[in-house]
Design a protein around this motif. Structure first.
Motif, mmCIF file in Angstrom:
data_model
loop_
_atom_site.group_PDB
_atom_site.id
_atom_site.type_symbol
_atom_site.label_atom_id
_atom_site.label_comp_id
_atom_site.label_asym_id
_atom_site.label_seq_id
_atom_site.Cartn_x
_atom_site.Cartn_y
_atom_site.Cartn_z
ATOM 1 N N ILE A 7 -9.501 5.573 4.264
ATOM 2 C CA ILE A 7 -8.521 6.637 4.343
ATOM 3 C C ILE A 7 -7.004 6.483 4.220
ATOM 4 O O ILE A 7 -6.282 7.062 3.622
ATOM 5 C CB ILE A 7 -8.965 7.317 5.668
ATOM 6 C CG1 ILE A 7 -10.219 8.005 5.338
ATOM 7 C CG2 ILE A 7 -7.896 8.339 6.047
ATOM 8 C CD1 ILE A 7 -10.884 8.446 6.861
ATOM 9 N N ILE A 8 -6.684 5.257 5.006
ATOM 10 C CA ILE A 8 -5.601 4.584 5.156
ATOM 11 C C ILE A 8 -4.917 4.441 3.490
ATOM 12 O O ILE A 8 -3.708 4.336 3.350
ATOM 13 C CB ILE A 8 -5.213 3.598 6.200
ATOM 14 C CG1 ILE A 8 -5.297 3.943 7.501
ATOM 15 C CG2 ILE A 8 -3.683 2.938 6.070
ATOM 16 C CD1 ILE A 8 -5.392 3.026 8.512
ATOM 17 N N ILE A 64 -1.389 -3.240 -0.935
ATOM 18 C CA ILE A 64 -2.133 -4.503 -1.047
ATOM 19 C C ILE A 64 -2.651 -5.232 0.030
ATOM 20 O O ILE A 64 -3.846 -5.608 -0.060
ATOM 21 C CB ILE A 64 -0.939 -5.451 -1.578
ATOM 22 C CG1 ILE A 64 -0.374 -4.782 -2.906
ATOM 23 C CG2 ILE A 64 -1.223 -6.988 -1.813
ATOM 24 C CD1 ILE A 64 0.759 -5.455 -3.584
ATOM 25 N N VAL A 65 -2.354 -5.065 1.226
ATOM 26 C CA VAL A 65 -2.651 -5.667 2.486
ATOM 27 C C VAL A 65 -4.090 -5.087 2.763
ATOM 28 O O VAL A 65 -5.254 -5.861 3.050
ATOM 29 C CB VAL A 65 -1.798 -5.407 3.710
ATOM 30 C CG1 VAL A 65 -2.707 -5.994 4.815
ATOM 31 C CG2 VAL A 65 -0.746 -6.582 3.218
ATOM 32 N N ILE A 66 -4.155 -3.555 2.696
ATOM 33 C CA ILE A 66 -5.311 -3.136 2.965
ATOM 34 C C ILE A 66 -6.392 -3.258 1.737
ATOM 35 O O ILE A 66 -7.802 -3.298 2.078
ATOM 36 C CB ILE A 66 -5.228 -1.441 2.985
ATOM 37 C CG1 ILE A 66 -4.298 -1.355 4.379
ATOM 38 C CG2 ILE A 66 -6.615 -0.660 3.123
ATOM 39 C CD1 ILE A 66 -4.079 0.107 4.397
ATOM 40 N N ALA A 67 -6.078 -3.254 0.556
ATOM 41 C CA ALA A 67 -7.046 -3.725 -0.437
ATOM 42 C C ALA A 67 -7.553 -5.084 -0.301
ATOM 43 O O ALA A 67 -8.952 -5.326 -0.579
ATOM 44 C CB ALA A 67 -6.317 -3.560 -1.844
ATOM 45 N N LEU A 70 -10.262 -4.824 2.716
ATOM 46 C CA LEU A 70 -11.246 -4.296 2.078
ATOM 47 C C LEU A 70 -12.340 -5.052 1.443
ATOM 48 O O LEU A 70 -13.502 -5.206 1.611
ATOM 49 C CB LEU A 70 -11.051 -2.899 1.468
ATOM 50 C CG LEU A 70 -10.401 -1.822 2.182
ATOM 51 C CD1 LEU A 70 -10.124 -0.622 1.069
ATOM 52 C CD2 LEU A 70 -11.767 -1.101 3.020
ATOM 53 N N VAL A 71 -11.634 -6.031 0.489
ATOM 54 C CA VAL A 71 -12.496 -6.906 -0.032
ATOM 55 C C VAL A 71 -12.977 -8.083 0.779
ATOM 56 O O VAL A 71 -14.222 -8.463 0.625
ATOM 57 C CB VAL A 71 -11.781 -7.531 -1.346
ATOM 58 C CG1 VAL A 71 -12.234 -8.820 -1.810
ATOM 59 C CG2 VAL A 71 -11.165 -6.665 -2.308
ATOM 60 N N ALA A 72 -12.002 -8.412 1.882
ATOM 61 C CA ALA A 72 -12.719 -9.382 2.690
ATOM 62 C C ALA A 72 -13.616 -8.974 3.642
ATOM 63 O O ALA A 72 -14.785 -9.765 3.859
ATOM 64 C CB ALA A 72 -11.481 -9.950 3.793
ATOM 65 N N ILE A 73 -13.961 -7.699 3.871
ATOM 66 C CA ILE A 73 -14.864 -7.048 4.817
ATOM 67 C C ILE A 73 -16.114 -6.953 3.951
ATOM 68 O O ILE A 73 -17.234 -7.087 4.574
ATOM 69 C CB ILE A 73 -14.333 -5.441 5.336
ATOM 70 C CG1 ILE A 73 -13.392 -5.650 6.246
ATOM 71 C CG2 ILE A 73 -15.526 -4.945 5.734
ATOM 72 C CD1 ILE A 73 -12.653 -4.384 6.829
#
Length: 74
Positions: A7-8, A64-67, A70-73
């Motif tokens: 959502i963010i 970028i940080v959230i992307a 999300l990949v790390a999760i």
């Protein structure tokens, strides 16, 4: 947690798109969109252009940080 980040991510994406579309070229400035070249209006728009540039940078970094998160999760 993943839904919250997504959502963010969407919100950051929309802010990033909006702030990029509101910016004008470096040579034109915001004042040219409202009747061109008036010196008084050009001086007043510098604050808005600066704020828009900061919002764009913050939204880009957040995106970028959230992307990456999300990949790390995943």
């Amino acid at each position: 947690m993943r839904i919250f980040l997504m959502i963010i991510q969407v919100i950051a994406c929309l802010i990033l798109i909006g702030s990029i579309l509101l910016q004008s070229g470096k040579s034109e400035g915001l004042s040219s969109a409202f009747g061109g070249g008036a010196q008084l209006m050009a001086k007043q728009s510098r604050g808005f252009d600066g704020l828009l540039a900061k919002v764009t940078k913050i939204a880009a970094v957040l995106f970028i940080v959230i992307a990456i998160a999300l990949v790390a999760i995943q």
